[in-house]
Design an enzyme around this catalytic site. Structure first.
Site, PDB file in Angstrom:
ATOM      1  N   LEU A  53       1.216  -1.110  -0.121  1.00  0.00           N
ATOM      2  CA  LEU A  53       0.455   0.359  -0.078  1.00  0.00           C
ATOM      3  C   LEU A  53       0.663   1.389   0.226  1.00  0.00           C
ATOM      4  CD1 LEU A  53      -2.977  -1.096   2.615  1.00  0.00           C
ATOM      5  CD2 LEU A  53      -3.097  -0.901   0.306  1.00  0.00           C
ATOM      6  N   SER A  55       5.539   2.828   1.461  1.00  0.00           N
ATOM      7  CA  SER A  55       6.458   2.565   2.063  1.00  0.00           C
ATOM      8  C   SER A  55       7.365   3.708   2.846  1.00  0.00           C
ATOM      9  CB  SER A  55       7.590   1.642   1.883  1.00  0.00           C
ATOM     10  OG  SER A  55       7.971   2.549   0.004  1.00  0.00           O
ATOM     11  N   GLY A  56       7.529   4.130   3.635  1.00  0.00           N
ATOM     12  CA  GLY A  56       8.842   5.177   3.458  1.00  0.00           C
ATOM     13  C   GLY A  56       9.395   4.697   4.595  1.00  0.00           C
ATOM     14  N   PHE A  58      10.572   4.130   7.983  1.00  0.00           N
ATOM     15  CA  PHE A  58      10.839   3.542   8.932  1.00  0.00           C
ATOM     16  C   PHE A  58      10.255   1.754   8.101  1.00  0.00           C
ATOM     17  CE2 PHE A  58      10.762   7.033  11.934  1.00  0.00           C
ATOM     18  CZ  PHE A  58      12.128   7.123  12.297  1.00  0.00           C
ATOM     19  N   GLY A  59       9.166   1.764   7.450  1.00  0.00           N
ATOM     20  CA  GLY A  59       9.043   0.845   6.887  1.00  0.00           C
ATOM     21  C   GLY A  59       8.375   0.540   5.743  1.00  0.00           C
ATOM     22  N   VAL A  61       3.718  -0.981   4.828  1.00  0.00           N
ATOM     23  CA  VAL A  61       2.445  -0.940   4.730  1.00  0.00           C
ATOM     24  C   VAL A  61       2.076  -1.357   3.296  1.00  0.00           C
ATOM     25  CG1 VAL A  61      -0.208  -0.473   5.190  1.00  0.00           C
ATOM     26  CG2 VAL A  61       2.349   0.789   5.954  1.00  0.00           C
ATOM     27  N   ASP A 187       2.796  12.223  12.727  1.00  0.00           N
ATOM     28  CA  ASP A 187       2.884  12.150  10.882  1.00  0.00           C
ATOM     29  C   ASP A 187       1.551  12.478  10.362  1.00  0.00           C
ATOM     30  OD1 ASP A 187       3.904  11.987   8.801  1.00  0.00           O
ATOM     31  OD2 ASP A 187       4.372   9.423   8.412  1.00  0.00           O
TER      32      ASP A 187
END
EC number: 2.7.11.1
Length: 194
Positions: A53, A55-56, A58-59, A61, A187
């Site tokens: 879905l 990403s950023g 830290f990880g 989704v 965020d």
């Protein structure tokens, strides 16, 4: 998406001088959730990742199924540039596990242990809030991906004044609840609002 107002929400405790970090006599790393979170351990055989879905830093989704229900799965990267910040972000996000509010996503399960095929610091399974973010609604974009055959279609047109008021009230209600629990969302942006 949330951080406890305390300086560090990680349950890790630094050992006293001369003690081993993971316990005396233990050479293997045993990572477990704290006892108050034991109920939410992940049953890995029941988890099936469907598609990314987003990403950023830290990880990532993913949309997934867990025990037959559609869920969102957040995997926190182990090899992030800032390992301590990643770990703190993971544990801070778990602070919302005890919360129950219509405008706050519920956590279904979590784990600091992952199958060998995954290089992640931790995994959080959350209720699935849908495909369409406020970002898509504001800018009138129709898809999260470019493929119109995907089931990721966002069925909203451009944002009307009435819709803006409804979204604003829901966002404020969720934030007021989080703040009443001494939790600050660090965020908050349209792409993170479903």
């Amino acid at each position: 998406p949330s951080v406890n107002a305390r300086p560090c929400s990680s349950p890790l405790v630094c050992p006293a001088k001369g003690e081993k970090f993971f316990g005396v006599g233990s050479t293997s790393r045993i990572r477990r959730l704290p006892p108050h979170l034991a109920w939410c351990s992940i049953d890995w055989e029941q988890l099936c990742l469907l598609n990314l879905l987003g990403s950023g830093g830290f990880g990532s989704v993913y949309k997934a199924t867990y025990h037959g229900a559609t869920v969102a799965v957040k995997q926190v990267n182990r090899c992030s540039k800032n390992h301590l910040a990643s770990r703190q972000s993971f544990w801070a996000e778990l602070n919302v596990v005890r919360l129950d509010h219509n405008n706050v996503v519920r956590i279904v399960a979590a784990s600091t242990c992952t199958p060998a095929s995954q290089d992640s610091l931790g995994t959080i399974i959350m209720e699935y809030a849908g495909n369409c973010t406020l970002h898509h609604v504001i800018y009138g974009t129709g898809y999260l991906t470019g493929n119109s055959n995907d089931d990721l279609k966002c069925d909203h047109g451009f944002l009307s004044t009435a819709q803006a008021i409804i979204y604003s009230c829901d966002i404020v209600a969720g934030l007021m609840f989080l703040h009443s629990q001494l939790i600050v969302h660090l965020d908050l942006k349209p792409a993170n609002i479903f």
